[in-house]
Design an enzyme around this catalytic site. Structure first.
Site, PDB file in Angstrom:
ATOM      1  N   HIS A  63       0.858  -1.183   0.000  1.00 19.84           N
ATOM      2  CA  HIS A  63       0.000   0.000   0.000  1.00 19.84           C
ATOM      3  C   HIS A  63       0.896   1.236   0.000  1.00 19.84           C
ATOM      4  CE1 HIS A  63      -3.881   2.041   1.659  1.00 19.84           C
ATOM      5  NE2 HIS A  63      -3.120   2.938   1.039  1.00 19.84           N
ATOM      6  N   GLU A 120      -2.602  -1.781  -3.280  1.00 15.09           N
ATOM      7  CA  GLU A 120      -3.781  -1.083  -2.798  1.00 15.09           C
ATOM      8  C   GLU A 120      -3.439   0.365  -2.492  1.00 15.09           C
ATOM      9  OE1 GLU A 120      -5.017  -3.318   0.654  1.00 15.09           O
ATOM     10  OE2 GLU A 120      -3.785  -2.076   1.985  1.00 15.09           O
ATOM     11  N   HIS A 158      -8.246  -6.031   7.163  1.00 17.62           N
ATOM     12  CA  HIS A 158      -8.059  -4.970   8.146  1.00 17.62           C
ATOM     13  C   HIS A 158      -8.328  -5.510   9.547  1.00 17.62           C
ATOM     14  CE1 HIS A 158      -6.980  -0.720   8.562  1.00 17.62           C
ATOM     15  NE2 HIS A 158      -7.584  -0.815   9.730  1.00 17.62           N
TER      16      HIS A 158
END
Length: 237
Positions: A43, A70, A190
């Site tokens: 990310h 991401e 998450h």
């Protein structure tokens, strides 16, 4: 089979704290795959406070499973993804100042934005996933964007799990069933951990992939990286 994608951002955070190239992000990714991970997630953020844009370029020829990038779809991010061409891109609505991803997309409000971005990735042959909560309006709105998958934002599940796991999982089951009815594949991530992953996996139908970083890398400090990857994989059986 539900695939385990290891998010290696925390490896980069540790490296950046000291400078230099220790620990080595590329070596960590290769080892995660060698130890059984079916994917690598990164990310990159605009300030490059953990994964750097150059890391993404360096990782592309090394990742032999599935490479998932991401992030928030700024123009720089879009350009990077189109340059690197990972197997999957996951769009997250986090602003540059966010510490970590903390919400899913409002797919109704952002429909036109997402359609424009996703169409570019699909034209390049990149599978697209978008981060959403369990609000059925956002799950249903995801279909209109043209995305291939949704990634269920699981922080609320992880927070509520210790108090009442059945209540915590209920909206996620409903959202996953609705997504499957609409032809969307389902990812999740998450705050998933060794404590809560197995129950999530057992209860969520048609779960294609989980992306786990913070908890997995933290557990590796105690159990070792190879053992930790195998422990997480056992939760998905």
């Amino acid at each position: 089979m539900t695939r385990l994608s290891v998010n290696i951002n925390k490896i980069a955070t540790l490296r950046n704290a000291r400078g230099g190239n220790t620990p080595n992000v590329c070596e960590a990714a290769v080892n995660c795959e060698r130890f059984g991970a079916e994917g690598i997630t990164v990310h990159p953020r605009p300030d490059e406070r953990h994964i750097r844009y150059q890391d993404v370029r360096d990782l592309k020829p090394l990742v032999t499973t599935e490479f998932n990038i991401e992030g928030y779809p700024s123009q720089d991010f879009i350009d990077l993804v189109l340059e690197v061409k990972p197997e999957q891109v996951t769009l997250v609505p986090d602003p540059p100042e966010a510490i970590t991803s903390n919400a899913g997309w409002d797919t109704v409000k952002n429909k036109d934005l997402l359609i424009g971005i996703i169409s570019q990735f699909k034209a390049a042959g990149i599978r697209t996933s978008i981060f959403v909560d369990t609000n059925l309006a956002n799950v249903e709105g995801a279909v209109a964007t043209g995305t291939d998958r949704i990634e269920l934002y699981t922080e609320p599940y992880a927070t509520e799990y210790p108090e009442d796991k059945e209540a915590a999982i209920r909206p996620f089951v409903t959202a996953a069933k609705r997504a499957h009815e609409l032809g969307l594949e389902i990812n999740a991530g998450h705050d998933l951990s060794l404590e809560n992953l197995q129950y999530f996996y057992q209860e969520i139908p048609n779960l294609a992939e989980v992306s786990i970083g913070h908890a997995l890398i933290s557990d590796a400090l105690y159990f070792g990286l190879e053992n930790t990857v195998q422990m997480y994989k056992k939760c998905l059986k």
